[in-house]
Design an enzyme around this catalytic site. Structure first.
Site, PDB file in Angstrom:
ATOM      1  N   GLN A  80       0.837  -1.206   0.000  1.00 58.31           N
ATOM      2  CA  GLN A  80       0.000   0.000   0.000  1.00 58.31           C
ATOM      3  C   GLN A  80       0.872   1.258   0.000  1.00 58.31           C
ATOM      4  OE1 GLN A  80      -2.035   1.357   3.646  1.00 58.31           O
ATOM      5  NE2 GLN A  80      -3.941   1.070   2.514  1.00 58.31           N
ATOM      6  N   HIS A 120     -13.854   1.726   4.403  1.00 60.47           N
ATOM      7  CA  HIS A 120     -14.044   1.736   5.857  1.00 60.47           C
ATOM      8  C   HIS A 120     -14.876   2.992   6.115  1.00 60.47           C
ATOM      9  CE1 HIS A 120     -12.036   2.645  10.006  1.00 60.47           C
ATOM     10  NE2 HIS A 120     -13.154   1.980  10.162  1.00 60.47           N
ATOM     11  N   GLY A 176      -9.517  -6.556  10.056  1.00 65.28           N
ATOM     12  CA  GLY A 176      -8.279  -6.164  10.725  1.00 65.28           C
ATOM     13  C   GLY A 176      -8.262  -6.679  12.148  1.00 65.28           C
ATOM     14  N   ARG A 177      -8.827  -5.860  13.050  1.00 61.75           N
ATOM     15  CA  ARG A 177      -8.771  -6.220  14.466  1.00 61.75           C
ATOM     16  C   ARG A 177      -9.479  -7.538  14.750  1.00 61.75           C
ATOM     17  NH1 ARG A 177     -11.094  -0.543  16.159  1.00 61.75           N
ATOM     18  NH2 ARG A 177     -12.173  -1.028  14.201  1.00 61.75           N
ATOM     19  N   CYS A 201      -5.852   6.891   6.022  1.00 61.76           N
ATOM     20  CA  CYS A 201      -5.147   7.135   7.287  1.00 61.76           C
ATOM     21  C   CYS A 201      -5.649   8.440   7.927  1.00 61.76           C
ATOM     22  CB  CYS A 201      -3.639   7.187   7.054  1.00 61.76           C
ATOM     23  SG  CYS A 201      -2.749   7.289   8.616  1.00 61.76           S
ATOM     24  N   LYS A 245      -8.069   2.077  -0.931  1.00 60.42           N
ATOM     25  CA  LYS A 245      -8.708   1.851   0.372  1.00 60.42           C
ATOM     26  C   LYS A 245      -9.003   3.218   0.969  1.00 60.42           C
ATOM     27  CE  LYS A 245      -8.038  -0.581   4.778  1.00 60.42           C
ATOM     28  NZ  LYS A 245      -7.724   0.449   5.761  1.00 60.42           N
TER      29      LYS A 245
HETATM   30  C1  LIG Z   1      -3.093   0.453  14.707  1.00 58.23           C
HETATM   31  C2  LIG Z   1      -3.723   0.549  13.345  1.00 58.23           C
HETATM   32  C3  LIG Z   1      -2.910   0.694  12.228  1.00 58.23           C
HETATM   33  C4  LIG Z   1      -3.486   0.794  10.941  1.00 58.23           C
HETATM   34  N1  LIG Z   1      -2.668   0.914   9.836  1.00 58.23           N
HETATM   35  C5  LIG Z   1      -3.230   1.015   8.593  1.00 58.23           C
HETATM   36  C6  LIG Z   1      -2.433   1.119   7.399  1.00 58.23           C
HETATM   37  O1  LIG Z   1      -1.203   1.103   7.414  1.00 58.23           O
HETATM   38  N2  LIG Z   1      -3.092   1.243   6.210  1.00 58.23           N
HETATM   39  C7  LIG Z   1      -4.465   1.241   6.125  1.00 58.23           C
HETATM   40  O2  LIG Z   1      -5.021   1.340   5.030  1.00 58.23           O
HETATM   41  N3  LIG Z   1      -5.227   1.107   7.227  1.00 58.23           N
HETATM   42  C8  LIG Z   1      -4.650   0.990   8.440  1.00 58.23           C
HETATM   43  N4  LIG Z   1      -5.457   0.818   9.537  1.00 58.23           N
HETATM   44  C9  LIG Z   1      -6.903   0.663   9.348  1.00 58.23           C
HETATM   45  C10 LIG Z   1      -7.289  -0.815   9.173  1.00 58.23           C
HETATM   46  O3  LIG Z   1      -6.738  -1.350   7.986  1.00 58.23           O
HETATM   47  C11 LIG Z   1      -8.833  -0.966   9.101  1.00 58.23           C
HETATM   48  O4  LIG Z   1      -9.308  -0.161   8.055  1.00 58.23           O
HETATM   49  C12 LIG Z   1      -9.519  -0.556  10.401  1.00 58.23           C
HETATM   50  O5  LIG Z   1      -8.858  -1.113  11.518  1.00 58.23           O
HETATM   51  C13 LIG Z   1     -10.986  -1.000  10.395  1.00 58.23           C
HETATM   52  O6  LIG Z   1     -11.080  -2.393  10.205  1.00 58.23           O
HETATM   53  P1  LIG Z   1     -11.302  -3.425  11.448  1.00 58.23           P
HETATM   54  O7  LIG Z   1     -12.470  -2.890  12.221  1.00 58.23           O
HETATM   55  O8  LIG Z   1     -11.563  -4.742  10.784  1.00 58.23           O
HETATM   56  O9  LIG Z   1     -10.043  -3.406  12.267  1.00 58.23           O
HETATM   57  C14 LIG Z   1      -4.895   0.740  10.808  1.00 58.23           C
HETATM   58  C15 LIG Z   1      -5.697   0.583  11.946  1.00 58.23           C
HETATM   59  C16 LIG Z   1      -5.142   0.489  13.198  1.00 58.23           C
HETATM   60  C17 LIG Z   1      -6.044   0.325  14.403  1.00 58.23           C
END
Ligand SMILES: Cc1cc2nc3c(=O)[nH]c(=O)nc-3n(C[C@H](O)[C@H](O)[C@H](O)COP(=O)(O)O)c2cc1C
EC number: 1.3.1.-
Length: 312
Positions: A65, A163, A219-220, A95, A134
């Site tokens: 990315q 998102h 993600g989480r 971001c 994204k």
């Molecule tokens: C600690 C952290 C770091 C993240 N780093 C990125 C990243 O480098 N690039 C990105 O597109 N999204 C990043 N995200 C967002 C996640 O990819 C994702 O969109 C977000 O956590 C929502 O999805 P989830 O509810 O399944 O976790 C990050 C989120 C968190 C909490």
């Protein structure tokens, strides 16, 4: 139709050690999105280079990315990725952190669809592969997505991952389902859902709301329950398998960090970070995490982890 699952990029969590260990032990996700790489004083910091080296990314579909403020920055990063033979890239328009958005990157680009247009125009004059995006629903308001979608629709993107939060929400508060529904109706590209799928119930609820979606980025939810993709895909896992796989996963992570980090202390710090989410696989999550965070030696760490696995 089986749901497709993508591993979301989480800077500091889904690093190459995590992705490789996950692929080795569970192997249920369909693509791994690498946390963003970006330029600092016109060069790519080493911590990002490690993340994209082909030898650290042997899974079948790995998507790096790019976080860039304009076409020139995008091109520098794109060239490096092309040198490493990546054929699929992702643009970060999500971001939310001020350090990033104040520099006109990530979700900081969403109020400026013309800038997004310039980046995409530049990429597609001589595309070096496929590109996906994204994004969030907006920087300030979810209305911003309308103009952004108009721009995205002008280009042959591979897919778009949404998102549906605005930047100020960071990672909590309501997902804007109206904004997501708007995208399902107005975006001409394949749309991937992302946000707050932490359980099978969450997945079913979102699937019922958005029946046209067949690909889900988690993600989480994966970090807290690495077997959630199995559940979603309907793959049965016995309690013994769950125990064995989580155990092997943990051992693989620890072994890799001990190999790649400079010293034990740094490896231990990485494992503490890993446990922020992994602790949710265990009863007494908070207490366990507290103990692990306090640990100072590898021996003590080993004892705590061993007793945690007894209780699983
Ligand atoms: C600690 C952290 C770091 C993240 N780093 C990125 C990243 O480098 N690039 C990105 O597109 N999204 C990043 N995200 C967002 C996640 O990819 C994702 O969109 C977000 O956590 C929502 O999805 P989830 O509810 O399944 O976790 C990050 C989120 C968190 C909490």
């Amino acid at each position: 139709m089986e749901a497709k699952i993508y591993m979301a990029p989480l800077q500091g969590f889904t690093d190459y050690v995590y992705r490789a260990a996950y692929a080795k032990v569970f192997n249920t996700v369909d693509a791994y999105f690498v946390p963003y790489i970006s330029l600092k004083n016109n060069v790519i910091p080493n911590k990002y280079v490690r993340e994209i080296l082909p030898e650290n990314n042997e899974q079948s579909r790995v998507v790096p990315q790019i976080l860039a403020k304009d076409a020139a920055e995008f091109e520098s990063l794109e060239n490096v990725l092309a040198e490493h033979n990546y054929s699929e890239l992702n643009l970060n328009l999500g971001c939310p952190y001020p350090m990033v958005t104040n520099r006109g990157k990530g979700s900081g680009l969403l109020p400026f669809p013309d800038e997004i247009d310039k980046i995409l125009e530049h990429f597609y004059t001589q595309p070096k592969g496929e590109l996906s995006v994204k994004l969030r629903a907006g920087y300030k308001t979810a209305d911003e997505i309308k103009d952004v979608i108009n721009v995205l629709n002008q280009f042959p993107l591979k897919e778009v991952i949404l998102h549906a939060r605005v930047a100020g929400q960071l990672y909590s508060g309501e997902i804007d389902e109206n904004a997501f529904a708007y995208a399902t109706q107005n975006l001409k590209h394949k749309l991937v859902y992302n946000g707050d799928i932490f359980s099978m119930e969450d997945f079913i609820a979102k699937q019922n709301k958005f029946p046209g979606i067949d690909t889900w980025m988690l993600g989480r939810g994966i970090l807290m329950n690495p077997l959630l993709p199995h559940e979603i895909k309907g793959i049965q896992v016995s309690p013994q398998e769950r125990f064995d796989w989580l155990n092997t996963f943990h051992q693989t992570m620890l072994k890799s960090y001990l190999e790649v980090m400079d010293n034990e202390g740094n490896a231990l710090n990485k494992m503490k970070q890993f446990w922020i989410y992994f602790s949710w696989c265990f009863p007494n999550q908070r207490k366990l995490l507290k103990h692990i965070k306090k640990v100072k030696s590898l021996n003590k760490y080993g004892e705590i982890v061993k007793s945690a696995f007894y209780e699983i």
